[in-house]
Design a protein around this motif. Structure first.
Motif, mmCIF file in Angstrom:
data_model
loop_
_atom_site.group_PDB
_atom_site.id
_atom_site.type_symbol
_atom_site.label_atom_id
_atom_site.label_comp_id
_atom_site.label_asym_id
_atom_site.label_seq_id
_atom_site.Cartn_x
_atom_site.Cartn_y
_atom_site.Cartn_z
ATOM 1 N N ALA A 155 9.346 0.719 0.709
ATOM 2 C CA ALA A 155 8.366 1.558 1.394
ATOM 3 C C ALA A 155 7.529 2.348 0.389
ATOM 4 O O ALA A 155 6.307 2.480 0.541
ATOM 5 C CB ALA A 155 9.071 2.510 2.356
ATOM 6 N N ALA A 156 8.181 2.873 -0.657
ATOM 7 C CA ALA A 156 7.452 3.636 -1.671
ATOM 8 C C ALA A 156 6.476 2.748 -2.439
ATOM 9 O O ALA A 156 5.356 3.160 -2.758
ATOM 10 C CB ALA A 156 8.444 4.291 -2.629
ATOM 11 N N ALA A 157 6.889 1.520 -2.733
ATOM 12 C CA ALA A 157 5.993 0.587 -3.424
ATOM 13 C C ALA A 157 4.763 0.300 -2.575
ATOM 14 O O ALA A 157 3.624 0.264 -3.076
ATOM 15 C CB ALA A 157 6.726 -0.712 -3.748
ATOM 16 N N LEU A 158 4.956 0.111 -1.276
ATOM 17 C CA LEU A 158 3.826 -0.152 -0.390
ATOM 18 C C LEU A 158 2.888 1.055 -0.318
ATOM 19 O O LEU A 158 1.659 0.911 -0.318
ATOM 20 C CB LEU A 158 4.335 -0.515 1.003
ATOM 21 N N ALA A 159 3.473 2.273 -0.268
ATOM 22 C CA ALA A 159 2.642 3.481 -0.245
ATOM 23 C C ALA A 159 1.811 3.578 -1.522
ATOM 24 O O ALA A 159 0.619 3.929 -1.485
ATOM 25 C CB ALA A 159 3.524 4.721 -0.076
ATOM 26 N N ALA A 160 2.423 3.283 -2.670
ATOM 27 C CA ALA A 160 1.702 3.345 -3.942
ATOM 28 C C ALA A 160 0.612 2.278 -4.010
ATOM 29 O O ALA A 160 -0.455 2.511 -4.600
ATOM 30 C CB ALA A 160 2.676 3.188 -5.107
ATOM 31 N N LEU A 161 0.850 1.116 -3.417
ATOM 32 C CA LEU A 161 -0.187 0.078 -3.385
ATOM 33 C C LEU A 161 -1.382 0.512 -2.533
ATOM 34 O O LEU A 161 -2.535 0.220 -2.865
ATOM 35 C CB LEU A 161 0.395 -1.233 -2.848
ATOM 36 N N ILE A 162 -1.124 1.209 -1.446
ATOM 37 C CA ILE A 162 -2.224 1.707 -0.617
ATOM 38 C C ILE A 162 -3.031 2.740 -1.398
ATOM 39 O O ILE A 162 -4.270 2.745 -1.375
ATOM 40 C CB ILE A 162 -1.680 2.307 0.699
ATOM 41 N N HIS A 163 -2.328 3.622 -2.121
ATOM 42 C CA HIS A 163 -3.029 4.605 -2.954
ATOM 43 C C HIS A 163 -3.885 3.901 -4.010
ATOM 44 O O HIS A 163 -5.036 4.303 -4.252
ATOM 45 C CB HIS A 163 -2.014 5.523 -3.633
ATOM 46 N N ARG A 164 -3.344 2.855 -4.621
ATOM 47 C CA ARG A 164 -4.107 2.122 -5.634
ATOM 48 C C ARG A 164 -5.332 1.457 -5.027
ATOM 49 O O ARG A 164 -6.414 1.409 -5.633
ATOM 50 C CB ARG A 164 -3.221 1.075 -6.303
ATOM 51 N N GLN A 165 -5.167 0.938 -3.817
ATOM 52 C CA GLN A 165 -6.293 0.294 -3.154
ATOM 53 C C GLN A 165 -7.434 1.285 -2.941
ATOM 54 O O GLN A 165 -8.616 0.940 -3.043
ATOM 55 C CB GLN A 165 -5.840 -0.293 -1.811
ATOM 56 N N ARG A 166 -7.076 2.531 -2.663
ATOM 57 C CA ARG A 166 -8.094 3.557 -2.413
ATOM 58 C C ARG A 166 -8.706 4.113 -3.696
ATOM 59 O O ARG A 166 -9.883 4.481 -3.721
ATOM 60 C CB ARG A 166 -7.466 4.704 -1.612
ATOM 61 N N THR A 167 -7.892 4.206 -4.764
ATOM 62 C CA THR A 167 -8.339 4.927 -5.963
ATOM 63 C C THR A 167 -8.392 4.073 -7.212
ATOM 64 O O THR A 167 -8.991 4.485 -8.213
ATOM 65 C CB THR A 167 -7.387 6.101 -6.238
ATOM 66 N N GLY A 168 -7.724 2.916 -7.205
ATOM 67 C CA GLY A 168 -7.604 2.102 -8.407
ATOM 68 C C GLY A 168 -6.507 2.562 -9.346
ATOM 69 O O GLY A 168 -6.288 1.959 -10.400
ATOM 70 N N GLU A 169 -5.785 3.620 -8.967
ATOM 71 C CA GLU A 169 -4.768 4.203 -9.838
ATOM 72 C C GLU A 169 -3.376 3.657 -9.520
ATOM 73 O O GLU A 169 -2.942 3.661 -8.364
ATOM 74 C CB GLU A 169 -4.734 5.722 -9.665
ATOM 75 N N GLY A 170 -2.668 3.225 -10.545
ATOM 76 C CA GLY A 170 -1.250 2.934 -10.408
ATOM 77 C C GLY A 170 -0.444 4.199 -10.621
ATOM 78 O O GLY A 170 -0.991 5.281 -10.848
ATOM 79 N N GLN A 171 0.862 4.080 -10.546
ATOM 80 C CA GLN A 171 1.718 5.237 -10.779
ATOM 81 C C GLN A 171 3.157 4.787 -10.915
ATOM 82 O O GLN A 171 3.503 3.646 -10.614
ATOM 83 C CB GLN A 171 1.603 6.250 -9.657
ATOM 84 N N ARG A 172 3.996 5.712 -11.366
ATOM 85 C CA ARG A 172 5.417 5.428 -11.453
ATOM 86 C C ARG A 172 6.114 6.002 -10.231
ATOM 87 O O ARG A 172 5.809 7.112 -9.780
ATOM 88 C CB ARG A 172 6.008 6.042 -12.720
ATOM 89 N N VAL A 173 7.039 5.243 -9.693
ATOM 90 C CA VAL A 173 7.790 5.619 -8.490
ATOM 91 C C VAL A 173 9.276 5.593 -8.828
ATOM 92 O O VAL A 173 9.745 4.667 -9.497
ATOM 93 C CB VAL A 173 7.492 4.642 -7.332
ATOM 94 N N HIS A 174 10.011 6.606 -8.376
ATOM 95 C CA HIS A 174 11.457 6.638 -8.568
ATOM 96 C C HIS A 174 12.165 6.646 -7.214
ATOM 97 O O HIS A 174 11.736 7.332 -6.284
ATOM 98 C CB HIS A 174 11.883 7.887 -9.345
ATOM 99 N N VAL A 175 13.225 5.900 -7.100
ATOM 100 C CA VAL A 175 14.081 5.917 -5.921
ATOM 101 C C VAL A 175 15.513 5.764 -6.412
ATOM 102 O O VAL A 175 15.758 5.140 -7.451
ATOM 103 C CB VAL A 175 13.690 4.789 -4.933
ATOM 104 N N ASP A 176 16.467 6.367 -5.703
ATOM 105 C CA ASP A 176 17.846 6.285 -6.181
ATOM 106 C C ASP A 176 18.826 6.275 -5.010
ATOM 107 O O ASP A 176 18.487 6.650 -3.880
ATOM 108 C CB ASP A 176 18.168 7.431 -7.147
ATOM 109 N N LEU A 177 20.052 5.847 -5.304
ATOM 110 C CA LEU A 177 21.086 5.711 -4.284
ATOM 111 C C LEU A 177 21.459 7.052 -3.665
ATOM 112 O O LEU A 177 21.591 7.179 -2.448
ATOM 113 C CB LEU A 177 22.331 5.064 -4.888
ATOM 114 N N LEU A 178 21.666 8.070 -4.504
ATOM 115 C CA LEU A 178 22.094 9.365 -3.994
ATOM 116 C C LEU A 178 21.037 9.972 -3.085
ATOM 117 O O LEU A 178 21.349 10.450 -1.986
ATOM 118 C CB LEU A 178 22.403 10.305 -5.156
ATOM 119 N N GLY A 179 19.775 9.948 -3.525
ATOM 120 C CA GLY A 179 18.714 10.499 -2.691
ATOM 121 C C GLY A 179 18.563 9.750 -1.382
ATOM 122 O O GLY A 179 18.294 10.352 -0.334
ATOM 123 N N SER A 180 18.747 8.442 -1.424
ATOM 124 C CA SER A 180 18.637 7.645 -0.202
ATOM 125 C C SER A 180 19.775 7.954 0.759
ATOM 126 O O SER A 180 19.577 8.019 1.983
ATOM 127 C CB SER A 180 18.624 6.155 -0.557
#
Length: 398
Positions: free
Chosen positions: A186-211
């Protein structure tokens, strides 16, 4: 059409479950997923990786074979030695044209190899770089090994699931791995939508404990904003420490039946041949039902034990009661709702048919194509590297 992510390329550096589950979802949705693997693929207990059953051999008993097959459909496998300069250079070249890079090494490992986000973003500023770990990129547990059952322990999930005698119980599947995979996709898809709007990539973190903590938010918000004690099951049949009965699995004459609606107590009692328990002061409202949980469950189960699950289901379906039979895995795979809607799919593997679970999402405008079988180790190395030398990563996987 081959799914809503057709044209998206994912460079997959993941192993085990949390990362592969997420990248498989992206592949299911139409992305081109290139799985970068070590030259020597090993199971978690150190044995040579087993993916496909050899014709004529007995049915496998090791879960690890199924773990790979369950989490790696719709991918191509490339073997690169990331301990060699050539292997790193090839990975860097693949990353230049990737839309998403997904990795689940311990924090910092790919940075040390020259494959960190900061370095790759110089040549590919639109790159979405997802890092999945046990505990996140910072904090005192950053460098500890992360694993599903450890996250269940640290998050409180095992205690929330504890037995009536007080013993904490791990959930009987790699639940935080799956949750981490879902959140990462889900986070990867959100970042792809942001890139589509702005052209900017970014780093995303996800982890077991937070999930795991996010999945427990209903419990934690209740606990942290009230004087409620820790959730307590008290009886083996009960499904939620903060919800009074009926909410759980109850024994019938030949199995178990799930009930889940306190609003339907009068209707349930009518079907069971009991007086309306909401007129009993012990069970009149939410709070007292919880206080007298064991008594109410005993009354209901004593009646449920007089008929089979199928007989009770026929009566309850007719009254639109929230009820379901408690099935085994084999029964679930053969249930008419599962079979009639294509929830289990069969693909052609290296040595014959392989049965897989279908993607859970459906799209009307960009329908998903039939899945491809999980790859053999390094099956597409020559194909992908040859295409890379020619200036592309190859055509569609379909």
């Amino acid at each position: 059409m081959s799914g809503p992510l057709d044209g998206v390329t994912v460079l997959d550096f993941t192993e085990r479950v949390q990362g592969p589950y997420a990248t498989q979802m992206l592949g299911d949705f139409g992305a081109e997923v290139i799985k970068v693997e070590r030259p020597s693929a090993l199971t978690p207990d150190g044995r040579a990786d087993e993916r496909y059953q050899t014709p004529g051999e007995p049915a496998p008993t090791s879960l690890y074979r199924a773990t790979f097959l369950a989490n790696n459909r719709n991918k191509r496998s490339v073997v690169l030695d990331l301990k060699s300069a050539d292997g790193v250079r090839a990975a860097q070249r693949l990353a230049r044209s990737a839309d998403v890079l997904y990795e689940n090494f311990r924090p910092g490992v790919l940075d040390r190899l020259g494959l960190g986000y900061d370095e790759l973003a110089v040549d590919n500023p639109g790159l979405v770089y997802v890092s999945a770990s046990g505990y996140g990129p910072d904090g005192p547990y950053r460098d500890r090994p992360g694993q599903d059952v450890l996250a269940q322990a640290l998050s409180g999930l095992g205690q929330a699931n504890r037995a009536p005698d007080g013993r904490p119980l791990p959930v009987g599947l790699s639940i935080t791995d799956v949750l981490g995979g879902l959140n990462g996709a889900a986070a990867a898809l959100a970042a792809l939508i942001h890139r589509q709007r702005t052209g900017e990539g970014q780093r995303v973190h996800v982890d077991l404990l937070g999930s795991a903590l996010a999945a427990l938010s209903e419990h934690l918000v209740h606990l942290l904003n009230s004087d409620a004690p820790e959730p307590e099951r008290r009886t083996a049949m009960h499904g939620h420490g903060y919800i009074p009965p009926p909410y759980g699995f109850y024994a019938t004459a030949d199995g178990y039946l799930a009930l889940s609606s306190g609003r339907q107590i009068p209707q349930i009692c009518e079907v069971l041949g009991l007086p309306d328990l909401t007129e009993d002061p012990r069970f009149a409202d939410f709070a007292v039902r919880d206080e007298h949980r064991e008594e109410m469950e005993q009354l209901m189960e004593s009646r449920l034990r007089t008929r089979s699950t199928a007989e009770w289901m026929e009566l309850m379906v007719a009254r639109d009661i929230y009820a379901a039979p408690v099935l085994t895995l084999d029964e679930a795979a053969r249930d008419p709702q599962v079979t009639s809607t294509g929830r289990i799919v069969t693909v052609e593997g290296r040595h014959g048919p392989v049965h897989l679970v279908a993607p859970p999402a459906r799209f009307s405008g960009t329908p998903l194509g039939p899945p491809t079988s999980p790859p053999a180790h390094g099956e597409h190395t020559e194909q992908v590297l040859s295409a890379l030398a020619a200036g592309s990563t190859g055509g569609s996987r379909r």
